[in-house]
Structure formats: C-alpha cells, structure tokens
Design an enzyme around this catalytic site. Structure first.
Site, PDB file in Angstrom:
ATOM      1  N   LYS A   1      -8.213   6.737  -1.750  1.00  0.00           N
ATOM      2  CA  LYS A   1      -7.958   7.877  -1.899  1.00  0.00           C
ATOM      3  C   LYS A   1      -7.194   8.286  -2.140  1.00  0.00           C
ATOM      4  O   LYS A   1      -7.308  10.362  -3.187  1.00  0.00           O
ATOM      5  CB  LYS A   1      -8.269   8.711   0.056  1.00  0.00           C
ATOM      6  N   GLY A   2      -5.902   8.024  -2.463  1.00  0.00           N
ATOM      7  CA  GLY A   2      -4.532   8.811  -2.745  1.00  0.00           C
ATOM      8  C   GLY A   2      -4.529   9.681  -2.735  1.00  0.00           C
ATOM      9  O   GLY A   2      -4.138  10.702  -3.551  1.00  0.00           O
TER      10      GLY A   2
ATOM     11  N   HIS B   1       6.867  -7.536  -3.621  1.00  0.00           N
ATOM     12  CA  HIS B   1       7.141  -6.669  -2.048  1.00  0.00           C
ATOM     13  C   HIS B   1       7.290  -7.017  -1.202  1.00  0.00           C
ATOM     14  O   HIS B   1       7.707  -7.103  -0.223  1.00  0.00           O
ATOM     15  CB  HIS B   1       5.184  -7.437  -1.632  1.00  0.00           C
TER      16      HIS B   1
ATOM     17  N   SER C   1      -4.054   2.389   4.734  1.00  0.00           N
ATOM     18  CA  SER C   1      -4.399   2.258   3.454  1.00  0.00           C
ATOM     19  C   SER C   1      -4.582  -0.075   3.991  1.00  0.00           C
ATOM     20  O   SER C   1      -5.028  -0.477   2.984  1.00  0.00           O
ATOM     21  CB  SER C   1      -3.098   1.953   2.726  1.00  0.00           C
TER      22      SER C   1
ATOM     23  N   GLY D   1       2.013   2.898  -2.674  1.00  0.00           N
ATOM     24  CA  GLY D   1       2.519   3.019  -4.173  1.00  0.00           C
ATOM     25  C   GLY D   1       2.111   1.925  -5.517  1.00  0.00           C
ATOM     26  O   GLY D   1       2.159   2.442  -6.935  1.00  0.00           O
ATOM     27  N   THR D   2       2.462   0.503  -5.459  1.00  0.00           N
ATOM     28  CA  THR D   2       2.728  -0.133  -6.747  1.00  0.00           C
ATOM     29  C   THR D   2       2.055   0.073  -7.504  1.00  0.00           C
ATOM     30  O   THR D   2       2.309  -0.009  -8.722  1.00  0.00           O
ATOM     31  CB  THR D   2       2.685  -1.380  -5.576  1.00  0.00           C
ATOM     32  N   THR D   3       0.618  -0.002  -7.478  1.00  0.00           N
ATOM     33  CA  THR D   3      -0.373   0.287  -8.356  1.00  0.00           C
ATOM     34  C   THR D   3      -0.766   1.644  -9.458  1.00  0.00           C
ATOM     35  O   THR D   3      -0.326   1.787 -10.409  1.00  0.00           O
ATOM     36  CB  THR D   3      -2.423   0.983  -7.645  1.00  0.00           C
TER      37      THR D   3
ATOM     38  N   LYS E   1       1.224  -1.235  -0.328  1.00  0.00           N
ATOM     39  CA  LYS E   1       0.199  -0.332  -0.071  1.00  0.00           C
ATOM     40  C   LYS E   1       1.219   0.913  -0.136  1.00  0.00           C
ATOM     41  O   LYS E   1       0.770   2.504   0.273  1.00  0.00           O
ATOM     42  CB  LYS E   1      -1.022  -0.133   1.344  1.00  0.00           C
TER      43      LYS E   1
ATOM     44  N   ARG F   1       6.679   5.571   1.175  1.00  0.00           N
ATOM     45  CA  ARG F   1       5.376   6.448   2.400  1.00  0.00           C
ATOM     46  C   ARG F   1       5.446   6.387   3.761  1.00  0.00           C
ATOM     47  O   ARG F   1       5.608   5.906   4.984  1.00  0.00           O
ATOM     48  CB  ARG F   1       4.006   5.472   1.601  1.00  0.00           C
TER      49      ARG F   1
HETATM   50  P1  PAP Z   1      -0.968  -2.606  -2.949  1.00  0.00           P
HETATM   51  O1  PAP Z   1      -0.406  -3.079  -2.039  1.00  0.00           O
HETATM   52  O2  PAP Z   1      -2.088  -3.849  -3.004  1.00  0.00           O
HETATM   53  O3  PAP Z   1       0.329  -2.861  -4.466  1.00  0.00           O
HETATM   54  P2  PAP Z   1      -0.453   0.118  -3.793  1.00  0.00           P
HETATM   55  O4  PAP Z   1      -0.727   0.159  -5.538  1.00  0.00           O
HETATM   56  O5  PAP Z   1       1.061  -0.344  -3.441  1.00  0.00           O
HETATM   57  O6  PAP Z   1      -1.078  -0.692  -2.688  1.00  0.00           O
HETATM   58  O7  PAP Z   1      -0.940   0.924  -2.838  1.00  0.00           O
HETATM   59  C1  PAP Z   1      -2.564   1.651  -2.612  1.00  0.00           C
HETATM   60  C2  PAP Z   1      -2.823   3.107  -1.914  1.00  0.00           C
HETATM   61  O8  PAP Z   1      -2.125   3.258  -3.482  1.00  0.00           O
HETATM   62  C3  PAP Z   1      -4.342   3.524  -2.035  1.00  0.00           C
HETATM   63  O9  PAP Z   1      -3.731   4.501  -0.728  1.00  0.00           O
HETATM   64  P3  PAP Z   1      -5.077   5.346  -0.071  1.00  0.00           P
HETATM   65  O10 PAP Z   1      -5.566   3.562   0.511  1.00  0.00           O
HETATM   66  O11 PAP Z   1      -4.598   5.889   1.136  1.00  0.00           O
HETATM   67  O12 PAP Z   1      -5.874   5.519  -1.377  1.00  0.00           O
HETATM   68  C4  PAP Z   1      -4.311   3.828  -3.454  1.00  0.00           C
HETATM   69  O13 PAP Z   1      -5.828   4.699  -3.591  1.00  0.00           O
HETATM   70  C5  PAP Z   1      -3.561   4.855  -4.078  1.00  0.00           C
HETATM   71  N1  PAP Z   1      -3.078   5.322  -5.339  1.00  0.00           N
HETATM   72  C6  PAP Z   1      -3.899   4.153  -6.151  1.00  0.00           C
HETATM   73  N2  PAP Z   1      -3.355   4.410  -7.916  1.00  0.00           N
HETATM   74  C7  PAP Z   1      -3.168   5.725  -7.577  1.00  0.00           C
HETATM   75  C8  PAP Z   1      -2.121   6.620  -8.287  1.00  0.00           C
HETATM   76  N3  PAP Z   1      -2.636   6.194 -10.122  1.00  0.00           N
HETATM   77  N4  PAP Z   1      -2.365   7.650  -7.670  1.00  0.00           N
HETATM   78  C9  PAP Z   1      -1.838   8.545  -6.266  1.00  0.00           C
HETATM   79  N5  PAP Z   1      -2.649   7.341  -5.397  1.00  0.00           N
HETATM   80  C10 PAP Z   1      -2.840   6.124  -5.698  1.00  0.00           C
END
Ligand code: PAP
Length: 359
Positions: A320-321, A159, A191, A97-99, A95, A183
């Site tokens: 929420k991002g 991860h 998250s 920022g991988t996505t 959580k 992060r």
């Molecule tokens: P993972 O470990 O399951 O791969 P990962 O993508 O690392 O998850 O983290 C998810 C977080 O990135 C979420 O944060 P939040 O819960 O605080 O909102 C998700 O909303 C955020 N996220 C996904 N895509 C984006 C993007 N394009 N820009 C910024 N933040 C993003």
C-alpha cells in the site's frame, strides 16, 4: 506468475554450488565453506530457538532473532567482508522502507548517468540496483570478492542490527556510512505479516495475524526485536551523525523532497542550486514514488532472483505504501500495547516513534 518462493531451507546451510551451480568451487573454497558451516552449526546448537514467521525456526543470536542462514551470512561478513572507506549501507528493520530508499539512493548517486525518461528503474527491480549484503553473502560467500568491482561509492543494503555488524563497518574510526530508515512499529508489523505470509511455505498452515502480533510484541521476529534494532542505530546516529543518517518513513511520505535533499547531502552528492531550480529533486522523488514504481511492468510481473534458485516477485515489495494502515488491523487494546512498549523501550532516548495521537 506464482507467488511461491524457492528459498533454501534455512535450517540447513546449503552448499554454494547447490545454489549457484555455474562455477565449480575450488578445494580451498570447499574448505572455507565447510569450516563456516561447522561454525554456524556449533553456534546454533547453543542458541535459544523461536518460531520463524515464514516457517523455519529462528535463533536468538546476541540479542537478535535470525534464521540460521543469516547467522551464516553474518559470520561471513565478519570474516570475509572488507568495507571500503566510502561504502554506504542502507540499513532498516524489515518492511520499514528499504525498497523506496534503495531506489532513491541509486537514482541520486547515479543521476549524472541516466535520464529520468530512460532510467534503469523503468526496467530493473529495486532489489537489483545494489546488493543486499545479508542475502547475497549467504547465497554465495565468494561474492564478497565480486563486490570489489562495484562502482564507488559502493551501495549495500542490510537488515542486520547495528550491534551485530563488525566494527570495521560501525566504529567511529571507520569512514563508511549508514542510512537508516525506520517506521511506526505498528505499520512495520502489518507490512511484515503480509510479506511473510506471502513467502511462507504453502505446505505450512498460514501464520495468523494474532500469532504474528504476539511474536512481534515479544520481540520474536526475524532481525528483531524491532525496538532494539531501531535503538542501536538511533544511539549510533546520535553519537556520530556524520556516519549515520536516521530517517523516518513518515517524514519521507510527508516531505519527500526535504528528506531527499538531506539524503543527497549525507551521501556526499548534494543537489546544486541549478539542479534544485531545474526540478531534479522533484523528478527523482516522482520517479521513486510508490505510485510510479509499482506501475512499472518489472514491478508488476518481474521476479527478483537471489542467486539461481531463489525468486521473489517484485510486486511483493509494493503493497500500500501508506502511513497508518495499522488502523485497519489493530484493536485499540493492541494499539495501546505496542505504543506502550515503544514508549517504555525508547524512554529517555530522545526518539519518538509512531505514538498514536489521542483526543
Ligand atoms: P523489505 O524489508 O522486504 O526490504 P521494505 O521495502 O523495507 O521491505 O518495506 C516494504 C514497505 O515499503 C511496504 O509497505 P506496506 O506493506 O505498508 O505497503 C511497501 O508498500 C512500501 N514501499 C515500497 N516502495 C515504496 C515507495 N516507493 N514509496 C513508499 N513506500 C514504499
């Protein structure tokens, strides 16, 4: 669409044919499979157990907490995965920022292949654009050979902590690269709690926030402790900056174009002056922005399949991002405790992460 997940029970090492039913496996594969399962069971029997956030137990393996299925993935990586010299691994604690990084790396590496207006990201979930080493290998250890056909440079996500990966990937003599994103641990905690609550078995009582907070602070968290995870990659990035690019989610939110240019340069595909003048950097930033991606149908209603039977709704990867959502959850006391752990653990490392500015 239901939010139920059908992840195989992580306390047992499932048989690959039970997951990927399409190809019957050979005797040799069966032998490898049984050998691996035997090894994993032997290893796990010796490890300290902890409470997993989504239900199944987690185990303290060489200083990091992992479910049993991931110990098997790790063993498979060590025994069967052969990195190629120009492989690029996207690494992060959960959580962080991988996505986002997946989409940026994919769009940047392939920018000469696709128009932004008709980009694969419009209809492909971010987790499909390149494989997750951890999950893919667990679901089908024979997928290692399928990786041979991926276009160069091959992109993978993981991860796993730096110290757990094979030296064929991490040593300074290996020429593969890592992009690490981290992060503020307070935001990673929030998250992760939301995500793990969504994918937790509905048969179990939900994990309360206080419970998750305690586990996180004590380092008992899938792939954790958070701080040791970050430190492993941070130290390696200091020793070999040409091999590990260390990014922060907060910097990316603040100056996405600056960070994207760094990323492209590191990946060996820097933006040309013409591209910069033509607005290509900003176009990719916009394409991969939270607002844009989370509004694509595929990310609102689509499902990411991990193998045949494992489904995660893409919407779960977008919440929420934002930076600083922890303020809506943590008391001052909770905030201070995490900040103080961060300060202590990262002391003398030269890395500052998520410390709260106080008046
Ligand atoms: P993972 O470990 O399951 O791969 P990962 O993508 O690392 O998850 O983290 C998810 C977080 O990135 C979420 O944060 P939040 O819960 O605080 O909102 C998700 O909303 C955020 N996220 C996904 N895509 C984006 C993007 N394009 N820009 C910024 N933040 C993003």
């Amino acid at each position: 669409m239901s939010t139920d997940l059908n992840i195989p029970n992580q306390n047992t090492c499932s048989h690959p044919t039970a997951i990927n039913g399409e190809n019957p496996i050979s005797n040799e594969q069966e032998h490898v499979h049984n050998k691996l399962n035997g090894k994993v069971n032997d290893i796990v029997a010796t490890l300290q157990k902890g409470k997993g956030w989504r239900g199944p137990e987690i185990f303290l393996h060489k200083g990091f907490w992992l479910p049993q299925m991931l110990i098997k993935s790790l063993l498979t990586i060590h025994e069967y995965f052969h990195p190629k010299p120009n492989d690029i691994f996207l690494a992060a604690f959960m959580k962080c920022g991988t996505t986002w990084l997946r989409t940026l790396m994919f769009a940047t590496a392939n920018r000469h292949l696709y128009k932004i207006s008709d980009h694969p990201l419009h209809h492909t979930g971010p987790h499909s654009v390149f494989p997750s080493l951890d999950v893919q290998i667990f679901l089908d250890q024979y997928s290692v050979s399928k990786f041979d056909n991926l276009p160069s440079p091959r992109l993978f996500a993981t991860h796993f902590a730096h110290d757990l990966l094979p030296t064929s990937m991490t040593s300074s003599s290996s020429t593969c690269k890592f992009v690490y994103v981290c992060r503020d641990p307070k935001d990673a905690l929030i998250s992760k709690w939301h995500f793990m609550s969504k994918i937790r078995s509905k048969e179990l009582t939900p994990i309360s926030f206080n419970e998750a907070y305690e586990l996180f602070c004590n380092g008992v968290s899938e792939y954790g402790p958070f701080w040791e995870h970050v430190l492993g990659y941070w130290k390696a990035s200091q020793e070999s900056p040409e091999k590990i690019l260390f990014l922060k989610y907060e910097d990316m939110k603040k100056e996405p174009s600056v960070e994207l240019k760094k990323l492209a340069e590191f990946m060996g595909v820097p933006f040309t002056t013409e591209e910069e003048e033509g607005g290509v950097v900003e176009e990719i930033v916009k394409l991969c922005s939270f607002e844009n991606l989370s509004n694509f149908e595929v990310n609102k209603d689509g499902v990411q399949m991990f193998g045949e039977h494992v489904a995660v709704e893409n919407r779960n990867f977008f919440r929420k991002g934002k930076v600083g959502d922890w303020e809506n959850y943590l008391t001052e006391e909770m905030r201070d405790r995490i900040d103080s752990i961060t300060e202590t653990r990262l002391k003398d490392s030269g890395l500052a992460l998520g410390l709260t500015q106080r008046a």
